[in-house]
Design a protein around this motif. Structure first.
Motif, mmCIF file in Angstrom:
data_model
loop_
_atom_site.group_PDB
_atom_site.id
_atom_site.type_symbol
_atom_site.label_atom_id
_atom_site.label_comp_id
_atom_site.label_asym_id
_atom_site.label_seq_id
_atom_site.Cartn_x
_atom_site.Cartn_y
_atom_site.Cartn_z
ATOM 1 N N ILE A 184 1.044 -1.004 0.213
ATOM 2 C CA ILE A 184 0.022 0.232 0.202
ATOM 3 C C ILE A 184 0.468 1.537 -0.184
ATOM 4 N N GLU A 185 1.963 1.246 0.612
ATOM 5 C CA GLU A 185 2.777 2.574 0.374
ATOM 6 C C GLU A 185 3.093 2.938 -0.772
ATOM 7 N N GLN A 186 4.014 1.966 -1.174
ATOM 8 C CA GLN A 186 4.978 1.759 -2.188
ATOM 9 C C GLN A 186 4.231 1.581 -3.543
ATOM 10 N N SER A 187 2.859 1.303 -3.344
ATOM 11 C CA SER A 187 2.131 1.302 -4.667
ATOM 12 C C SER A 187 0.968 1.505 -5.005
ATOM 13 N N THR A 188 -0.206 0.764 -4.115
ATOM 14 C CA THR A 188 -1.511 1.388 -4.524
ATOM 15 C C THR A 188 -2.259 2.868 -4.148
ATOM 16 N N LYS A 189 -1.389 2.946 -3.064
ATOM 17 C CA LYS A 189 -1.925 4.167 -2.810
ATOM 18 C C LYS A 189 -1.324 5.697 -4.339
ATOM 19 N N TYR A 190 -1.253 4.896 -4.703
ATOM 20 C CA TYR A 190 -0.191 5.933 -5.748
ATOM 21 C C TYR A 190 -1.108 6.019 -6.963
ATOM 22 N N LEU A 191 -2.027 4.609 -6.917
ATOM 23 C CA LEU A 191 -3.294 4.278 -8.231
ATOM 24 C C LEU A 191 -4.848 5.683 -7.721
ATOM 25 N N THR A 192 -4.667 6.041 -8.896
ATOM 26 C CA THR A 192 -5.955 6.690 -8.947
ATOM 27 C C THR A 192 -6.864 6.148 -7.991
ATOM 28 N N ALA A 193 -7.960 7.180 -7.922
ATOM 29 C CA ALA A 193 -9.333 6.452 -7.211
ATOM 30 C C ALA A 193 -10.070 5.259 -8.329
ATOM 31 N N GLU A 194 -10.166 5.673 -9.160
ATOM 32 C CA GLU A 194 -10.768 5.363 -10.335
ATOM 33 C C GLU A 194 -10.144 3.763 -10.525
ATOM 34 N N ASP A 195 -9.346 3.750 -10.364
ATOM 35 C CA ASP A 195 -8.170 2.232 -10.292
ATOM 36 C C ASP A 195 -8.048 1.054 -9.320
ATOM 37 N N ARG A 196 -8.408 2.172 -7.958
ATOM 38 C CA ARG A 196 -8.666 1.498 -6.870
ATOM 39 C C ARG A 196 -10.196 0.867 -6.614
ATOM 40 N N LEU A 197 -11.071 1.812 -6.952
ATOM 41 C CA LEU A 197 -12.427 1.195 -7.429
ATOM 42 C C LEU A 197 -12.299 -0.136 -7.840
ATOM 43 N N ALA A 198 -11.517 0.095 -9.453
ATOM 44 C CA ALA A 198 -11.867 -1.648 -10.592
ATOM 45 C C ALA A 198 -11.101 -2.166 -9.708
ATOM 46 N N MET A 199 -10.226 -2.242 -8.411
ATOM 47 C CA MET A 199 -9.981 -3.480 -8.118
ATOM 48 C C MET A 199 -11.072 -4.118 -7.659
ATOM 49 N N ALA A 200 -11.353 -3.239 -6.572
ATOM 50 C CA ALA A 200 -12.167 -3.446 -5.688
ATOM 51 C C ALA A 200 -13.191 -4.057 -6.186
ATOM 52 N N THR A 201 -14.312 -3.470 -6.918
ATOM 53 C CA THR A 201 -14.988 -4.268 -8.556
ATOM 54 C C THR A 201 -15.063 -5.468 -8.827
ATOM 55 N N TYR A 202 -13.978 -5.342 -9.564
ATOM 56 C CA TYR A 202 -13.154 -7.064 -9.403
ATOM 57 C C TYR A 202 -13.329 -8.282 -8.218
ATOM 58 N N LEU A 203 -12.359 -7.698 -7.464
ATOM 59 C CA LEU A 203 -12.130 -8.477 -5.889
ATOM 60 C C LEU A 203 -13.970 -9.073 -5.480
ATOM 61 N N LYS A 204 -15.281 -8.146 -5.516
ATOM 62 C CA LYS A 204 -16.336 -8.580 -5.054
ATOM 63 C C LYS A 204 -17.083 -9.182 -5.756
ATOM 64 N N SER A 205 -16.587 -9.680 -7.528
ATOM 65 C CA SER A 205 -17.073 -10.393 -8.211
ATOM 66 C C SER A 205 -16.977 -11.859 -8.317
ATOM 67 N N LEU A 206 -15.211 -11.964 -6.764
ATOM 68 C CA LEU A 206 -15.142 -13.545 -7.592
ATOM 69 C C LEU A 206 -15.526 -14.364 -6.467
ATOM 70 N N PRO A 207 -15.533 -15.857 -6.838
ATOM 71 C CA PRO A 207 -16.621 -16.634 -5.896
ATOM 72 C C PRO A 207 -16.089 -16.470 -4.714
ATOM 73 N N PRO A 208 -17.028 -16.160 -3.518
ATOM 74 C CA PRO A 208 -16.535 -17.140 -2.132
ATOM 75 C C PRO A 208 -16.100 -18.506 -1.931
ATOM 76 N N ILE A 209 -14.647 -18.292 -1.197
ATOM 77 C CA ILE A 209 -14.923 -19.803 -0.608
ATOM 78 C C ILE A 209 -14.049 -19.157 0.479
ATOM 79 N N ASP A 210 -15.210 -20.160 1.447
ATOM 80 C CA ASP A 210 -14.213 -20.640 3.039
ATOM 81 C C ASP A 210 -13.672 -20.667 3.051
ATOM 82 N N HIS A 211 -12.813 -20.197 3.893
ATOM 83 C CA HIS A 211 -10.844 -20.868 3.874
ATOM 84 C C HIS A 211 -10.481 -19.452 5.215
ATOM 85 N N ARG A 212 -9.606 -20.460 6.248
ATOM 86 C CA ARG A 212 -8.650 -19.172 6.799
ATOM 87 C C ARG A 212 -7.453 -19.267 7.020
ATOM 88 N N PRO A 213 -6.884 -19.042 7.002
ATOM 89 C CA PRO A 213 -5.222 -19.210 7.117
ATOM 90 C C PRO A 213 -5.608 -18.884 7.850
#
Length: 292
Positions: free
Chosen positions: A259-288
């Protein structure tokens, strides 16, 4: 369903506020560099090393790998590389001499980077100050130190194919898929590996007990109990910008570095796009969890 190469459609950021002008390859390459998480892997921050001079250790179940010097120093870095050498390393996992790189270098993800982003990243790296620092040899026992054996690993786990845009999905989803799977290479840390070091395809993004630096890595699928299913897209985007969870805690460790060296430098639009994709993933019940 119509499919198009993602290289042509979402490999380059749109031009929202704050995104560098893609007509300037070095400036735009700086953005690609940040999105790819290059600084945190190729800089020994704990040892107060010079930027991009390598030497950061990556403990794994197979031994400790050390990142190489990627400054344009001609003796110890990549100063004598051509652009074709760079692209081959990123797309095929091969050195200029034709030797295999170990998959601790995530070329399995970087192979999906668009042509335009690859050129910009190369231009940016070439513009950085050279640092003379020899690469630190990997501390990896036999037989995992055999580069020839990587050919077999590649046959099993590396297809080298470009990303394909899904025409049935939104532009934001496709952009997020590209940032997460290609530049961000998130699955490389957030997915459990099998005994040969290949990602378990049925556990993608569900977390890992043997993640980077030998620590457990959390489940980032939208499972409500063991993943981030209770987080909104805004929560995820805000976390990628600040490191603060919806509960008010702050992340640390390698994700804090990301976050400190990478994602905080991305635009708000790009961070939201990543969130959109992650929320679309199949949910998997796993607690490593690490075994006690």
């Amino acid at each position: 369903m119509a499919l198009t190469l993602i290289h042509a459609s979402v490999g380059v950021a749109q031009t929202p506020s704050g995104t560098p002008n893609r007509d300037d390859p070095v400036q735009y390459g700086a953005y690609v560099f940040r999105a790819g998480g290059c600084f945190e892997c190729h800089t020994d921050t704990k040892g107060k090393g010079q930027p991009l001079a390598g030497g950061r250790g990556l403990p794994t179940p197979f031994g400790t790998f050390y990142s190489p010097n990627i400054t344009p120093d001609p003796e110890t870095g990549i100063g004598r590389w051509s652009e074709a050498d760079f692209v081959r390393a990123m797309r095929q996992g091969l050195s200029p001499a034709g030797e295999n790189y170990f998959p601790s270098f995530p070329y399995t993800a970087f192979a999906k980077i668009s042509d335009a982003d690859m050129r910009a990243l190369w231009a940016y790296l070439r513009a950085q100050p050279p640092v003379k620092q020899q690469n630190k040899p990997h501390d990896v026992p036999f037989p995992f130190n055999l580069r020839m054996a990587v050919w077999g690993w590649k046959f099993l786990y590396f297809d080298g194919k470009p990303m394909i845009a899904d025409a049935a999905k939104s532009a934001a989803w496709n952009r997020g898929a590209y940032l997460v799977n290609a530049l961000g290479h998130c699955s490389e840390c957030h997915t459990q590996r099998n005994p040969l070091g290949g990602l378990k395809s049925d556990m993608m993004f569900a977390g890992s007990t043997d993640g980077a630096e030998g620590k457990s890595v959390p489940n980032i699928t939208p499972h409500p109990a063991t993943g981030i299913g209770r987080w909104s897209e805004k929560d995820i985007a805000d976390f990628l910008g600040s490191g603060m969870t919806p509960e008010g805690d702050f992340t640390g460790g390698l994700m804090g570095d990301v976050i400190e060296q990478s994602t905080k430098y991305l635009t708000a639009e790009d961070r939201l796009a990543m969130a959109t994709y992650l929320k679309s993933l199949p949910p998997i019940d796993h607690r490593p969890r690490k075994p006690q």
